[in-house]
Design a protein around this motif. Sequence first.
Motif, short mmCIF file in Angstrom:
data_model
loop_
_atom_site.label_atom_id
_atom_site.label_comp_id
_atom_site.label_asym_id
_atom_site.label_seq_id
_atom_site.Cartn_x
_atom_site.Cartn_y
_atom_site.Cartn_z
N VAL A 1 0.80 -1.09 -0.16
CA VAL A 1 -0.03 -0.13 -0.17
C VAL A 1 0.90 1.22 0.00
N SER A 2 2.10 1.33 0.65
CA SER A 2 2.68 2.54 0.78
C SER A 2 3.11 2.80 -0.66
N SER A 3 3.68 1.91 -1.48
CA SER A 3 4.14 2.27 -2.77
C SER A 3 2.82 2.70 -3.66
N SER A 4 1.70 1.70 -3.65
CA SER A 4 0.81 2.00 -4.56
C SER A 4 -0.13 3.51 -4.39
N PHE A 5 -0.16 3.99 -2.74
CA PHE A 5 -0.84 5.07 -2.27
C PHE A 5 0.01 6.15 -2.83
N SER A 6 1.45 6.06 -2.81
CA SER A 6 2.47 7.23 -3.20
C SER A 6 2.25 7.44 -4.80
N ALA A 7 1.96 5.95 -5.53
CA ALA A 7 1.64 6.34 -6.96
C ALA A 7 0.68 7.00 -7.14
N ARG A 8 -0.47 6.87 -6.48
CA ARG A 8 -1.64 7.68 -6.40
C ARG A 8 -1.43 9.33 -6.51
N THR A 9 -0.62 9.43 -5.48
CA THR A 9 -0.41 10.96 -5.17
C THR A 9 0.42 11.33 -6.21
N LEU A 10 1.68 10.51 -6.91
CA LEU A 10 2.26 10.97 -7.89
C LEU A 10 1.74 11.08 -9.30
N SER A 11 0.86 10.18 -9.59
CA SER A 11 0.04 10.13 -10.65
C SER A 11 0.90 9.86 -11.82
N VAL A 12 1.86 9.12 -11.45
CA VAL A 12 2.85 8.40 -12.78
C VAL A 12 2.67 6.99 -13.03
N PRO A 13 2.49 6.78 -14.22
CA PRO A 13 2.37 5.13 -14.55
C PRO A 13 3.28 4.24 -13.71
N TYR A 14 2.87 3.10 -13.05
CA TYR A 14 3.45 2.45 -12.04
C TYR A 14 3.72 1.04 -12.09
N PHE A 15 4.53 0.46 -11.91
CA PHE A 15 5.06 -0.83 -11.66
C PHE A 15 4.97 -1.12 -10.24
N GLY A 16 4.24 -2.10 -9.46
CA GLY A 16 4.25 -2.30 -8.00
C GLY A 16 5.03 -3.59 -7.86
N LEU A 17 6.06 -3.64 -7.34
CA LEU A 17 6.71 -4.94 -6.53
C LEU A 17 6.71 -5.33 -5.40
N PHE A 18 7.03 -6.75 -5.07
CA PHE A 18 7.07 -7.17 -3.65
C PHE A 18 8.39 -7.90 -3.97
N GLY A 19 9.39 -7.28 -3.34
CA GLY A 19 10.53 -8.31 -3.22
C GLY A 19 10.98 -8.16 -1.72
N ALA A 20 10.16 -7.70 -0.49
CA ALA A 20 10.62 -7.38 0.68
C ALA A 20 11.55 -6.53 0.65
N CYS A 21 12.57 -6.55 1.52
CA CYS A 21 13.78 -5.73 1.22
C CYS A 21 15.03 -5.98 0.26
N SER A 22 14.73 -6.78 -0.79
CA SER A 22 15.39 -6.68 -1.80
C SER A 22 14.68 -5.77 -3.05
N THR A 23 13.58 -5.22 -2.53
CA THR A 23 12.91 -4.34 -3.62
C THR A 23 13.72 -3.03 -3.96
N SER A 24 14.70 -2.70 -3.20
CA SER A 24 15.44 -1.49 -3.58
C SER A 24 16.31 -1.88 -5.06
N MET A 25 16.93 -3.04 -4.89
CA MET A 25 17.86 -3.40 -6.01
C MET A 25 16.77 -3.90 -7.04
N GLU A 26 15.66 -4.51 -6.69
CA GLU A 26 15.04 -5.16 -7.63
C GLU A 26 14.40 -4.08 -8.60
N SER A 27 14.06 -3.18 -8.11
CA SER A 27 13.18 -1.70 -8.69
C SER A 27 14.53 -1.16 -9.63
#
Lengths: 102, 336
Positions: free
Chosen positions: B89-115
């Motif tokens: 939700v943190s990323s998706s809700f931020s993407a709502r505010t940013l209103s930028v086309p969005y890919f949501g990932l779940f990689g737990a703490c590996s998300t930084s480098m996955e993204s």
Amino acid sequence: MLGQLMFDVLKLTPAHTMSTLVVLGAITDGLGLYEPLIEFAGAGATVPITSFGNALVHGALAELKRDGWIGVVTGIFEVTSAGISAGIIFSFLASLFFKPKG
Amino acid sequence: MLKGYQSWQFENRPVITSTATVVGPEEGRGPLGNTFDIVHEDMRLGQDSWEKAERTMMEEAAKLAVEKAGLTQEKINFFVGGDLMNQIVSSSFSARTLSVPYFGLFGACSTSMESLALAAFIVNSGGADAVLAGTCSHNCTAEKQYRYPTEYGSQKPPTAQYTVTGAGACVVRPQGEGPVIEAATIGRVIDMGMTDPFNMGAAMAPAAVDTIEAHFRDLQRGPEDYDMIVTGDLAAVGKRIADDLFEKHNIDMHKTHFDDCGLMIYDRDKQPVNAGASGCACSAVVTYGHLMNQLRKGELRRILVVATGALLSPLTVQQGESIPCIAHAVSIESTT
């Protein structure tokens, strides 16, 4: 110390640890061993949470003698009612003044 | 492009044109405190829930990264992000505010480098002119969801780790000033049968080692090719296990500087963090803050960031399942 060992060695959750200690208190009293423990340890054995198990069984056994089998059900809360009621009343009061955020 | 079995080498060398980091009070007091863009003194950031505080940090980091890149939100083609919360939700809700086309990932703490790897892939293949990659975590939301509410005051063993409160974001573009993303290795899910959620470093260490070995194999490199290799959040216990595993596999990590973001961000002697740090933001804020500064100054020439993630859910832990783990590696080069 027993609780800490259950946490660290057996990796039990706090809820499991607490429930296990209550059951242990109940079983010990059922075997008639809790009274001697109180005589030996004094206040150490009369504080929660094992004492709660002890109180549950104690009440049930006392009423069993007085009222027969129905006493097992009614007696459980006879001795423990103060603790349980206090739990309910103080949680209610706390909920009026605090808003937990987790 | 594809190199070996699970790695990418980016021949167009996508550039990290800007980075932004936002952290909470504990991180601000740590040894890297002065490398962060925004340090909040209030864990709640003036919001009425921890969850809102977490996504506020993500929004701040994203906006700052875009601003520092000299762009506006409309110029960002995609936002690639994820976090630790249920349904991210943190990323998706931020993407709502940013209103930028969005890919949501779940990689737990590996998300930084996955993204970051995916952002680089998109830019390298001409799929975008500007991609925003970012992730966030908050100590109190993670504790609440994965362990116990903080107010419950439950005891923790010394192997437990402290989730970083913070958010890190960066903008990746085909051209520009800044360090370049040169290669990436996508990790496999590794499960060694660990079941203790209070010892995640130990569970994740084998995944980090597997990905680093795969990276060396695919790109025919060794530890000596990097000035620094950092893992995401193995912390004290996991890092030691990783050291042992490398030694057993005859990989000499002394030829590089091998460290862990989970050990860099806090002073474990003075701060109450047990084994060290964890959380999506851990590797994100250390990489996008401290490490990027060193790359920009040319103090580091080439680094490999290996973000580690534990792919557990509170439910799988309760059902007694083991903890599957993953690690993704991104190689970043200085251009100065």
